[in-house]
Design a protein around this motif. Sequence first.
Motif, PDB file in Angstrom:
ATOM      1  N   ARG A  32       0.825  -1.209   0.000  1.00  0.00           N
ATOM      2  CA  ARG A  32       0.000   0.000   0.000  1.00  0.00           C
ATOM      3  C   ARG A  32       0.861   1.263   0.000  1.00  0.00           C
ATOM      4  O   ARG A  32       0.519   2.263  -0.646  1.00  0.00           O
ATOM      5  CB  ARG A  32      -0.933  -0.009   1.209  1.00  0.00           C
ATOM      6  N   PHE A  33       1.987   1.237   0.714  1.00  0.00           N
ATOM      7  CA  PHE A  33       2.820   2.432   0.855  1.00  0.00           C
ATOM      8  C   PHE A  33       4.185   2.270   0.182  1.00  0.00           C
ATOM      9  O   PHE A  33       5.130   2.976   0.507  1.00  0.00           O
ATOM     10  CB  PHE A  33       3.005   2.753   2.336  1.00  0.00           C
ATOM     11  N   PRO A  42      -0.158  10.561  -8.899  1.00  0.00           N
ATOM     12  CA  PRO A  42       0.397   9.227  -8.649  1.00  0.00           C
ATOM     13  C   PRO A  42       1.462   8.826  -9.657  1.00  0.00           C
ATOM     14  O   PRO A  42       2.171   7.847  -9.436  1.00  0.00           O
ATOM     15  CB  PRO A  42      -0.832   8.316  -8.755  1.00  0.00           C
ATOM     16  N   ASP A  68       3.401   9.287   1.972  1.00  0.00           N
ATOM     17  CA  ASP A  68       3.842  10.082   0.825  1.00  0.00           C
ATOM     18  C   ASP A  68       4.734  11.254   1.238  1.00  0.00           C
ATOM     19  O   ASP A  68       5.771  11.496   0.601  1.00  0.00           O
ATOM     20  CB  ASP A  68       2.656  10.619   0.002  1.00  0.00           C
ATOM     21  N   ASP A 108      -7.367   9.886   5.765  1.00  0.00           N
ATOM     22  CA  ASP A 108      -6.523  10.351   4.669  1.00  0.00           C
ATOM     23  C   ASP A 108      -6.185  11.815   4.939  1.00  0.00           C
ATOM     24  O   ASP A 108      -7.000  12.720   4.722  1.00  0.00           O
ATOM     25  CB  ASP A 108      -7.248  10.200   3.328  1.00  0.00           C
ATOM     26  N   THR A 114      -1.877   8.628  -0.738  1.00  0.00           N
ATOM     27  CA  THR A 114      -2.199   7.210  -0.608  1.00  0.00           C
ATOM     28  C   THR A 114      -3.289   7.030   0.443  1.00  0.00           C
ATOM     29  O   THR A 114      -3.181   7.530   1.562  1.00  0.00           O
ATOM     30  CB  THR A 114      -0.956   6.408  -0.197  1.00  0.00           C
TER      31      THR A 114
END
Length: 390
Positions: A32-33, A42, A68, A108, A114
Amino acid sequence: MLDYRHASLTQQLDAGVRQIELDLYADDKGGRFARPHRPGRPDIIWPLAPSARAVMERPGIKVMHIPDLDQHATCLTLSTCLKEVTSWSQAHPRHIPIFIILETEQRDEVPGGTSVQPFTRQTFDALDATIRAEIPADRLLTPDDLHAPGETLSAAIAARGWPALSKTLGKIVFLLDQRHDGPTYLQGHPGLKGRIAFPNADPNATEAAFTELNDGPEQQVTALVKQHLLVRIRADADTKEGRSGAIGRRDKALRSGAQLISTDYPDSEPARWSGYRVGFPNGRAARCNPVTVPEASAACRDEALSAGASDAPVLTRLVLVMRHGIRSALSGQQPDLATLPATWPHWAGRPGDLTPHGAEAFHLRENRSANGSSRTPCSRLVYALLPAAF
Protein backbone atom coordinates in the motif's frame (compact mmCIF):
# COMPACT_ATOMS: atom_id res chain seq x y z
CA MET A 1 4.55 20.22 11.88
CA LEU A 2 6.95 18.19 9.72
CA ASP A 3 10.09 20.19 10.52
CA TYR A 4 11.68 17.91 13.09
CA ARG A 5 13.32 14.51 13.30
CA HIS A 6 14.20 12.04 16.02
CA ALA A 7 17.07 9.75 16.87
CA SER A 8 16.64 5.99 16.74
CA LEU A 9 14.56 4.31 19.43
CA THR A 10 17.74 2.88 20.94
CA GLN A 11 19.32 6.31 21.19
CA GLN A 12 16.17 7.79 22.70
CA LEU A 13 15.99 5.06 25.32
CA ASP A 14 19.68 5.49 26.09
CA ALA A 15 19.00 9.18 26.67
CA GLY A 16 16.28 8.45 29.24
CA VAL A 17 13.10 8.60 27.16
CA ARG A 18 10.58 6.13 28.58
CA GLN A 19 7.50 6.98 26.52
CA ILE A 20 7.46 6.39 22.77
CA GLU A 21 4.69 7.11 20.30
CA LEU A 22 4.39 5.07 17.12
CA ASP A 23 2.09 6.13 14.28
CA LEU A 24 0.62 2.94 12.81
CA TYR A 25 -0.85 2.25 9.36
CA ALA A 26 -2.58 -1.02 8.57
CA ASP A 27 -1.40 -2.84 5.44
CA ASP A 28 -2.92 -6.32 5.43
CA LYS A 29 -1.97 -7.14 1.84
CA GLY A 30 1.32 -5.28 1.61
CA GLY A 31 2.46 -2.75 -0.97
CA ARG A 32 0.00 0.00 0.00
CA PHE A 33 2.82 2.43 0.86
CA ALA A 34 5.56 1.04 -1.38
CA ARG A 35 5.24 3.81 -3.99
CA PRO A 36 4.99 7.18 -2.25
CA HIS A 37 3.96 9.86 -4.71
CA ARG A 38 3.23 13.51 -5.06
CA PRO A 39 -0.32 14.10 -3.75
CA GLY A 40 -2.72 14.22 -6.68
CA ARG A 41 -0.02 13.00 -9.07
CA PRO A 42 0.40 9.23 -8.65
CA ASP A 43 2.61 9.28 -11.74
CA ILE A 44 5.28 11.27 -9.86
CA ILE A 45 6.92 8.72 -7.55
CA TRP A 46 9.13 9.89 -4.68
CA PRO A 47 12.50 8.15 -4.25
CA LEU A 48 12.47 5.18 -1.90
CA ALA A 49 15.50 3.01 -1.20
CA PRO A 50 15.19 -0.53 -2.61
CA SER A 51 15.50 -2.02 0.90
CA ALA A 52 12.72 0.22 2.19
CA ARG A 53 10.54 -0.57 -0.81
CA ALA A 54 11.02 -4.29 -0.18
CA VAL A 55 9.87 -3.83 3.42
CA MET A 56 6.85 -1.83 2.32
CA GLU A 57 5.85 -4.51 -0.17
CA ARG A 58 5.39 -7.06 2.62
CA PRO A 59 2.13 -7.31 4.60
CA GLY A 60 2.14 -5.94 8.12
CA ILE A 61 1.56 -2.79 10.15
CA LYS A 62 3.75 0.08 8.97
CA VAL A 63 5.19 2.96 11.00
CA MET A 64 5.34 6.45 9.51
CA HIS A 65 4.16 9.97 10.18
CA ILE A 66 2.24 10.86 7.01
CA PRO A 67 2.14 8.64 3.89
CA ASP A 68 3.84 10.08 0.83
CA LEU A 69 5.12 13.18 2.65
CA ASP A 70 6.84 11.83 5.76
CA GLN A 71 7.21 8.06 5.77
CA HIS A 72 10.94 7.68 6.43
CA ALA A 73 10.78 6.45 10.02
CA THR A 74 13.86 5.04 11.73
CA CYS A 75 12.00 1.72 11.87
CA LEU A 76 9.52 1.10 9.07
CA THR A 77 7.33 -1.61 10.57
CA LEU A 78 5.82 -2.22 13.98
CA SER A 79 7.66 -5.52 14.15
CA THR A 80 11.02 -3.86 13.51
CA CYS A 81 10.38 -1.14 16.08
CA LEU A 82 9.42 -3.69 18.72
CA LYS A 83 12.52 -5.78 18.05
CA GLU A 84 14.62 -2.71 18.78
CA VAL A 85 12.77 -1.95 22.01
CA THR A 86 13.01 -5.57 23.12
CA SER A 87 16.74 -5.65 22.45
CA TRP A 88 17.26 -2.52 24.55
CA SER A 89 14.99 -3.81 27.32
CA GLN A 90 16.83 -7.12 27.58
CA ALA A 91 20.14 -5.28 27.77
CA HIS A 92 18.76 -3.13 30.62
CA PRO A 93 16.61 -5.63 32.55
CA ARG A 94 15.79 -3.32 35.49
CA HIS A 95 14.67 -0.27 33.55
CA ILE A 96 11.63 1.67 34.70
CA PRO A 97 8.58 0.78 32.57
CA ILE A 98 8.60 1.80 28.91
CA PHE A 99 5.24 3.09 27.69
CA ILE A 100 4.52 2.74 23.97
CA ILE A 101 1.59 4.81 22.71
CA LEU A 102 0.07 3.38 19.55
CA GLU A 103 -1.63 5.94 17.31
CA THR A 104 -3.70 4.13 14.72
CA GLU A 105 -3.93 6.36 11.66
CA GLN A 106 -7.25 5.88 9.88
CA ARG A 107 -7.84 9.13 8.00
CA ASP A 108 -6.52 10.35 4.67
CA GLU A 109 -4.59 13.39 5.88
CA VAL A 110 -3.48 14.67 2.47
CA PRO A 111 -5.90 15.05 -0.46
CA GLY A 112 -4.69 12.98 -3.39
CA GLY A 113 -2.33 10.94 -1.22
CA THR A 114 -2.20 7.21 -0.61
CA SER A 115 -5.45 6.12 1.02
CA VAL A 116 -5.22 4.43 4.41
CA GLN A 117 -6.85 1.23 5.64
CA PRO A 118 -9.20 1.34 8.64
CA PHE A 119 -8.45 -0.69 11.76
CA THR A 120 -10.99 -3.44 12.41
CA ARG A 121 -11.27 -6.05 15.13
CA GLN A 122 -9.18 -8.34 12.94
CA THR A 123 -6.54 -5.63 12.48
CA PHE A 124 -6.31 -5.21 16.24
CA ASP A 125 -5.99 -8.99 16.59
CA ALA A 126 -3.04 -8.80 14.20
CA LEU A 127 -1.63 -5.87 16.21
CA ASP A 128 -1.71 -7.87 19.44
CA ALA A 129 -0.22 -10.89 17.69
CA THR A 130 2.67 -8.77 16.40
CA ILE A 131 3.36 -7.48 19.89
CA ARG A 132 3.30 -10.96 21.40
CA ALA A 133 5.64 -12.21 18.68
CA GLU A 134 8.25 -9.55 19.47
CA ILE A 135 7.91 -8.85 23.21
CA PRO A 136 8.49 -11.70 25.68
CA ALA A 137 5.41 -12.35 27.80
CA ASP A 138 7.27 -11.73 31.05
CA ARG A 139 8.08 -8.19 29.90
CA LEU A 140 4.50 -7.20 29.15
CA LEU A 141 2.16 -5.49 31.59
CA THR A 142 -1.40 -6.00 30.32
CA PRO A 143 -4.94 -5.26 31.57
CA ASP A 144 -5.28 -8.84 32.81
CA ASP A 145 -2.38 -8.18 35.21
CA LEU A 146 -4.25 -5.37 36.94
CA HIS A 147 -7.66 -6.80 37.75
CA ALA A 148 -9.09 -10.07 38.97
CA PRO A 149 -11.65 -12.13 37.01
CA GLY A 150 -15.06 -10.53 37.32
CA GLU A 151 -13.60 -7.24 38.52
CA THR A 152 -13.72 -4.24 36.20
CA LEU A 153 -10.47 -2.53 35.38
CA SER A 154 -11.74 0.79 36.69
CA ALA A 155 -12.72 -0.79 40.01
CA ALA A 156 -9.28 -2.35 40.36
CA ILE A 157 -7.60 0.97 39.64
CA ALA A 158 -9.82 2.83 42.10
CA ALA A 159 -9.10 0.27 44.82
CA ARG A 160 -5.42 -0.50 44.28
CA GLY A 161 -4.07 1.80 41.59
CA TRP A 162 -1.33 0.72 39.20
CA PRO A 163 1.34 -1.70 40.48
CA ALA A 164 4.28 -0.35 42.46
CA LEU A 165 7.40 0.57 40.52
CA SER A 166 9.33 -2.25 42.16
CA LYS A 167 6.91 -4.75 40.58
CA THR A 168 7.12 -3.25 37.09
CA LEU A 169 10.86 -2.87 36.51
CA GLY A 170 11.73 -4.19 33.07
CA LYS A 171 8.11 -4.04 31.86
CA ILE A 172 6.72 -2.64 28.62
CA VAL A 173 3.22 -1.15 28.57
CA PHE A 174 1.13 -0.50 25.44
CA LEU A 175 -1.47 2.26 25.25
CA LEU A 176 -3.94 3.10 22.49
CA ASP A 177 -3.92 6.78 21.61
CA GLN A 178 -7.24 7.25 19.83
CA ARG A 179 -10.30 7.08 22.09
CA HIS A 180 -12.51 5.94 19.22
CA ASP A 181 -10.41 2.74 19.00
CA GLY A 182 -11.76 1.52 22.34
CA PRO A 183 -15.09 -0.02 21.26
CA THR A 184 -13.49 -1.90 18.35
CA TYR A 185 -10.58 -3.10 20.49
CA LEU A 186 -13.02 -4.39 23.11
CA GLN A 187 -15.03 -6.48 20.63
CA GLY A 188 -14.79 -10.13 21.65
CA HIS A 189 -12.71 -9.17 24.70
CA PRO A 190 -15.05 -8.07 27.48
CA GLY A 191 -13.14 -6.29 30.21
CA LEU A 192 -10.12 -6.31 27.83
CA LYS A 193 -9.58 -9.98 28.66
CA GLY A 194 -6.68 -11.26 26.58
CA ARG A 195 -5.89 -7.84 25.13
CA ILE A 196 -2.46 -6.25 25.45
CA ALA A 197 -3.01 -2.50 25.25
CA PHE A 198 -4.83 -0.13 27.58
CA PRO A 199 -7.23 2.02 25.54
CA ASN A 200 -7.51 5.76 26.02
CA ALA A 201 -10.77 5.60 27.96
CA ASP A 202 -13.25 8.05 29.38
CA PRO A 203 -12.34 8.31 33.09
CA ASN A 204 -15.81 7.04 34.00
CA ALA A 205 -15.71 3.98 31.72
CA THR A 206 -15.46 0.49 33.18
CA GLU A 207 -12.19 -0.09 31.27
CA ALA A 208 -10.63 3.16 32.48
CA ALA A 209 -7.03 2.78 33.62
CA PHE A 210 -5.41 5.20 31.15
CA THR A 211 -6.73 8.45 29.75
CA GLU A 212 -5.39 11.38 27.75
CA LEU A 213 -5.86 15.07 28.46
CA ASN A 214 -3.37 16.41 25.96
CA ASP A 215 -4.26 20.04 26.59
CA GLY A 216 -5.11 19.78 30.29
CA PRO A 217 -6.41 21.66 32.10
CA GLU A 218 -3.84 21.17 34.84
CA GLN A 219 -6.37 20.91 37.67
CA GLN A 220 -8.35 18.18 35.93
CA VAL A 221 -5.20 16.17 35.26
CA THR A 222 -4.25 16.45 38.92
CA ALA A 223 -7.69 15.25 40.01
CA LEU A 224 -7.49 12.16 37.79
CA VAL A 225 -3.97 11.34 38.98
CA LYS A 226 -5.28 11.39 42.55
CA GLN A 227 -7.85 8.80 41.43
CA HIS A 228 -4.92 6.56 40.40
CA LEU A 229 -5.55 6.89 36.66
CA LEU A 230 -2.56 6.93 34.33
CA VAL A 231 -2.74 10.28 32.52
CA ARG A 232 -0.95 11.51 29.43
CA ILE A 233 -0.55 15.22 28.69
CA ARG A 234 1.41 17.12 26.03
CA ALA A 235 4.09 19.69 26.84
CA ASP A 236 4.12 21.06 23.28
CA ALA A 237 2.54 20.54 19.88
CA ASP A 238 3.02 21.32 16.18
CA THR A 239 6.53 22.80 16.77
CA LYS A 240 4.97 25.97 18.28
CA GLU A 241 6.85 25.83 21.58
CA GLY A 242 9.93 24.57 19.78
CA ARG A 243 10.01 27.70 17.64
CA SER A 244 8.98 30.24 20.27
CA GLY A 245 10.74 28.74 23.27
CA ALA A 246 7.63 29.31 25.42
CA ILE A 247 7.68 27.09 28.51
CA GLY A 248 4.28 27.85 30.10
CA ARG A 249 2.54 24.77 28.73
CA ARG A 250 5.52 22.57 29.61
CA ASP A 251 5.69 23.77 33.20
CA LYS A 252 1.95 23.26 33.72
CA ALA A 253 2.31 19.70 32.44
CA LEU A 254 5.17 19.04 34.85
CA ARG A 255 3.19 20.44 37.79
CA SER A 256 0.03 18.51 36.93
CA GLY A 257 1.32 15.16 38.14
CA ALA A 258 0.60 13.47 34.80
CA GLN A 259 2.69 10.32 34.66
CA LEU A 260 3.23 10.59 30.90
CA ILE A 261 4.38 13.91 29.44
CA SER A 262 4.74 13.87 25.66
CA THR A 263 7.10 16.17 23.80
CA ASP A 264 8.84 16.44 20.46
CA TYR A 265 11.89 17.86 22.25
CA PRO A 266 13.27 15.73 25.10
CA ASP A 267 16.40 16.98 26.85
CA SER A 268 18.54 14.98 24.43
CA GLU A 269 16.92 16.62 21.36
CA PRO A 270 16.32 20.34 22.07
CA ALA A 271 14.55 22.45 19.44
CA ARG A 272 17.06 23.87 16.97
CA TRP A 273 15.27 27.21 16.78
CA SER A 274 15.03 28.13 20.46
CA GLY A 275 16.71 25.40 22.50
CA TYR A 276 13.32 24.51 24.00
CA ARG A 277 13.39 21.10 25.68
CA VAL A 278 11.50 18.99 28.19
CA GLY A 279 12.87 16.91 31.02
CA PHE A 280 12.70 16.49 34.76
CA PRO A 281 14.69 19.02 36.79
CA ASN A 282 16.62 16.17 38.39
CA GLY A 283 17.96 15.13 34.98
CA ARG A 284 16.78 11.56 35.50
CA ALA A 285 14.36 9.35 33.60
CA ALA A 286 11.93 9.33 36.56
CA ARG A 287 10.91 11.48 39.51
CA CYS A 288 8.65 11.22 42.51
CA ASN A 289 5.19 12.42 41.51
CA PRO A 290 4.59 15.92 42.94
CA VAL A 291 0.87 15.18 43.34
CA THR A 292 0.84 11.74 44.93
CA VAL A 293 4.09 12.15 46.91
CA PRO A 294 4.36 15.55 48.62
CA GLU A 295 7.83 17.11 48.64
CA ALA A 296 8.06 16.86 52.43
CA SER A 297 7.38 13.12 52.37
CA ALA A 298 10.23 10.70 52.90
CA ALA A 299 8.31 7.93 51.12
CA CYS A 300 10.01 8.60 47.81
CA ARG A 301 13.34 10.01 46.70
CA ASP A 302 14.25 10.72 43.08
CA GLU A 303 17.71 9.24 43.48
CA ALA A 304 16.21 6.07 44.93
CA LEU A 305 14.03 5.66 41.83
CA SER A 306 17.08 5.88 39.61
CA ALA A 307 19.07 3.57 41.82
CA GLY A 308 16.30 0.98 41.91
CA ALA A 309 15.94 0.98 38.16
CA SER A 310 19.58 1.34 37.20
CA ASP A 311 21.65 -1.27 35.48
CA ALA A 312 24.59 -0.73 37.78
CA PRO A 313 25.98 -3.98 39.24
CA VAL A 314 24.22 -5.13 42.38
CA LEU A 315 25.30 -7.74 44.89
CA THR A 316 23.67 -11.07 44.10
CA ARG A 317 26.16 -13.62 45.42
CA LEU A 318 28.80 -13.88 48.14
CA VAL A 319 31.68 -16.28 47.61
CA LEU A 320 33.66 -17.15 50.75
CA VAL A 321 37.20 -18.24 49.97
CA MET A 322 39.04 -19.91 52.85
CA ARG A 323 42.79 -19.77 52.51
CA HIS A 324 44.58 -22.77 53.97
CA GLY A 325 47.62 -22.91 51.84
CA ILE A 326 47.52 -23.65 48.13
CA ARG A 327 46.59 -27.26 47.69
CA SER A 328 45.41 -29.48 44.90
CA ALA A 329 41.65 -29.84 44.66
CA LEU A 330 39.89 -32.61 46.50
CA SER A 331 37.74 -34.99 44.51
CA GLY A 332 34.42 -33.39 43.53
CA GLN A 333 35.52 -29.81 44.30
CA GLN A 334 35.91 -28.68 40.71
CA PRO A 335 32.87 -26.43 39.95
CA ASP A 336 30.66 -27.92 37.27
CA LEU A 337 29.76 -24.53 35.78
CA ALA A 338 33.28 -23.10 35.71
CA THR A 339 34.92 -22.62 32.32
CA LEU A 340 38.63 -22.41 31.63
CA PRO A 341 40.58 -21.74 28.46
CA ALA A 342 42.14 -25.18 28.95
CA THR A 343 41.45 -28.27 31.05
CA TRP A 344 41.77 -28.33 34.82
CA PRO A 345 45.43 -28.79 35.90
CA HIS A 346 46.71 -32.11 37.24
CA TRP A 347 48.89 -32.28 40.32
CA ALA A 348 51.27 -34.96 41.50
CA GLY A 349 50.60 -36.51 44.88
CA ARG A 350 47.38 -37.03 46.77
CA PRO A 351 44.32 -34.70 46.49
CA GLY A 352 44.60 -31.94 49.11
CA ASP A 353 48.42 -31.96 49.31
CA LEU A 354 50.31 -28.69 49.10
CA THR A 355 51.34 -27.86 45.57
CA PRO A 356 54.95 -26.81 44.93
CA HIS A 357 53.68 -23.24 44.59
CA GLY A 358 51.80 -23.60 47.88
CA ALA A 359 54.89 -24.90 49.68
CA GLU A 360 56.90 -21.95 48.37
CA ALA A 361 54.21 -19.52 49.58
CA PHE A 362 54.28 -21.05 53.08
CA HIS A 363 58.06 -20.75 53.14
CA LEU A 364 57.90 -17.06 52.16
CA ARG A 365 55.20 -16.37 54.74
CA GLU A 366 57.17 -17.97 57.55
CA ASN A 367 60.23 -15.94 56.57
CA ARG A 368 58.18 -12.71 56.63
CA SER A 369 56.76 -13.63 60.04
CA ALA A 370 60.22 -14.29 61.45
CA ASN A 371 61.35 -10.88 60.23
CA GLY A 372 58.47 -9.10 62.01
CA SER A 373 56.16 -8.77 59.05
CA SER A 374 52.48 -9.39 59.55
CA ARG A 375 51.19 -12.83 58.66
CA THR A 376 48.94 -13.28 55.69
CA PRO A 377 45.31 -13.58 56.86
CA CYS A 378 44.16 -17.16 56.94
CA SER A 379 40.82 -16.27 55.34
CA ARG A 380 39.30 -13.47 53.33
CA LEU A 381 35.91 -12.59 51.90
CA VAL A 382 35.59 -12.18 48.15
CA TYR A 383 32.34 -10.93 46.59
CA ALA A 384 31.17 -10.71 43.00
CA LEU A 385 29.00 -7.92 41.70
CA LEU A 386 26.72 -9.37 39.06
CA PRO A 387 23.79 -7.81 37.17
CA ALA A 388 20.58 -9.00 38.77
CA ALA A 389 17.84 -10.20 36.48
CA PHE A 390 14.37 -8.82 37.24
